[in-house]
Design a protein around this motif. Structure first.
Motif, PDB file in Angstrom:
ATOM      1  N   UNK A 142     -19.689 -12.850  -9.297  1.00 36.36           N
ATOM      2  CA  UNK A 142     -19.206 -13.015  -8.148  1.00 36.36           C
ATOM      3  C   UNK A 142     -19.127 -13.414  -7.379  1.00 36.36           C
ATOM      4  N   UNK A 174     -13.164   6.722 -17.952  1.00 38.04           N
ATOM      5  CA  UNK A 174     -13.848   5.441 -18.585  1.00 38.04           C
ATOM      6  C   UNK A 174     -15.009   5.249 -19.179  1.00 38.04           C
ATOM      7  N   UNK A 222     -14.252 -10.076 -15.527  1.00 39.21           N
ATOM      8  CA  UNK A 222     -13.720  -9.195 -14.868  1.00 39.21           C
ATOM      9  C   UNK A 222     -12.085  -9.387 -14.460  1.00 39.21           C
ATOM     10  N   UNK A 272     -12.765  -7.104 -17.665  1.00 38.97           N
ATOM     11  CA  UNK A 272     -12.637  -5.614 -17.145  1.00 38.97           C
ATOM     12  C   UNK A 272     -11.277  -5.337 -16.801  1.00 38.97           C
ATOM     13  N   UNK A 273     -10.490  -5.311 -16.218  1.00 42.86           N
ATOM     14  CA  UNK A 273      -9.331  -4.570 -16.005  1.00 42.86           C
ATOM     15  C   UNK A 273      -8.135  -4.706 -16.639  1.00 42.86           C
ATOM     16  N   UNK A 283      -9.334  -1.882 -19.263  1.00 42.58           N
ATOM     17  CA  UNK A 283      -9.180  -0.462 -18.419  1.00 42.58           C
ATOM     18  C   UNK A 283      -7.795  -0.486 -18.932  1.00 42.58           C
ATOM     19  N   UNK A 295     -18.697  -8.538 -10.089  1.00 42.99           N
ATOM     20  CA  UNK A 295     -18.036  -8.444  -8.706  1.00 42.99           C
ATOM     21  C   UNK A 295     -19.395  -9.159  -8.710  1.00 42.99           C
ATOM     22  N   UNK A 337     -17.355  -0.053 -17.553  1.00 48.70           N
ATOM     23  CA  UNK A 337     -18.091   0.044 -15.961  1.00 48.70           C
ATOM     24  C   UNK A 337     -18.574  -0.731 -15.454  1.00 48.70           C
ATOM     25  N   UNK A 370     -17.676  -4.771 -15.141  1.00 44.75           N
ATOM     26  CA  UNK A 370     -16.667  -4.652 -14.004  1.00 44.75           C
ATOM     27  C   UNK A 370     -18.321  -4.194 -12.849  1.00 44.75           C
ATOM     28  N   UNK A 371     -18.977  -3.707 -12.485  1.00 46.72           N
ATOM     29  CA  UNK A 371     -19.635  -3.967 -11.562  1.00 46.72           C
ATOM     30  C   UNK A 371     -20.773  -5.628 -11.608  1.00 46.72           C
TER      31      UNK A 371
END
Lengths: 142, 118
Positions: A60, A45, A16, A19-20, A23, A57, A50, A53-54
């Motif tokens: 997590x 993006x 994550x 990914x942040x 981006x 998540x 993408x 990120x998914x």
């Protein structure tokens, strides 16, 4: 359980964070290279960020759900039977069980055990006889 | 339905109810902020963002049901699943306090939206 959830959480946090950062770098790059309007970069993006990120998540969330303390039955009959069963396990299992429960912040063992297990009455005649024998022997400490 | 007589026949353990609710609300608060991070990265705006949150809440509920409720209720041998752990499964497990946790979601959503698209 603990190791699996911790490793899942760690993996998810790393991805994550990545990914942040990706981006952020992407938006910086597109805004500096071409002075287009800010509405254009939202749709642009990249697909891999993408997906990252998914997926992170999802990992997590799985880790958090697995790592949560176990739920307890709310029906009195089910709960009481599980508590009663805990009284008849071996000492090793019992120790592990108590440790797990204390970590989860719950009550340990059967709350009604104090009603079931009570000391017997004191046998005052036997005690008196013991004392009399002790006095007859001279009252010296053994 | 909610009947005093029914409760007298099948009493409820308040301690367990509180413990379950607290466990669930911890999970929800944590995951709501994480979904905010995700929505901020993806650059969602207005309705798609809230749809993302609702979808994520549903996914988390399904995960809780599949990973925690279903195996544990099977190991005790009963069939009523979520009824074993929640007084009202529909409210407690599936809908829950999603409106309350939406504030945490919006907080991290706006924060990461601003951070990424500075």
């Amino acid at each position: 359980m603990g190791l699996l959830s911790n490793s899942l959480n760690l993996t998810g946090v790393i991805f994550l964070t990545h990914a942040v950062y990706s981006a952020y770098e992407h938006s910086l790059l597109t805004s500096s290279s071409s002075s287009s309007s800010s509405s254009g970069e939202i749709t642009s993006l990249p697909l891999d960020i993408t997906i990252e990120t998914l997926l992170s998540l999802l990992v997590l969330c799985t880790g958090i759900v697995i790592g949560a303390p176990s739920l307890r039955p709310i029906q009195w009959a089910v709960w009481a039977s599980s508590v009663e069963k805990e009284d008849h396990v071996s000492l090793e299992q019992r120790r592990a069980l108590v440790e797990e429960k204390v970590r989860a912040g719950g009550t340990v063992g059967n709350p009604f055990a104090v009603l079931d297990q009570r000391n017997g009455f004191l046998d005052i005649r036997a005690k008196r006889r013991e004392f009399a024998d002790w006095v007859r022997e001279g009252g010296a400490a053994k | 339905m909610i009947d005093e007589r029914e409760l007298a026949i099948n009493p409820i353990v308040q301690d367990s109810v509180r413990h379950n609710a607290q466990t669930l609300s911890n999970i929800r608060a944590l995951t709501a902020s994480l979904f905010g991070v995700g929505a901020g990265i993806l650059g969602l705006e207005s309705y798609p963002g809230f749809a993302f949150y609702l979808l994520g809440t549903f996914v988390v509920s399904s995960l809780i049901y599949l990973l925690r409720v279903a195996p544990e209720s099977q190991s005790t041998g009963s069939k009523d699943g979520a009824n074993l752990y929640f007084y009202r499964p529909m409210m407690d497990l599936w809908v829950g306090d999603s409106v309350g946790n939406m504030m945490g979601f919006v907080l991290t959503w706006t924060l990461f939206y601003g951070l990424v698209r500075a």
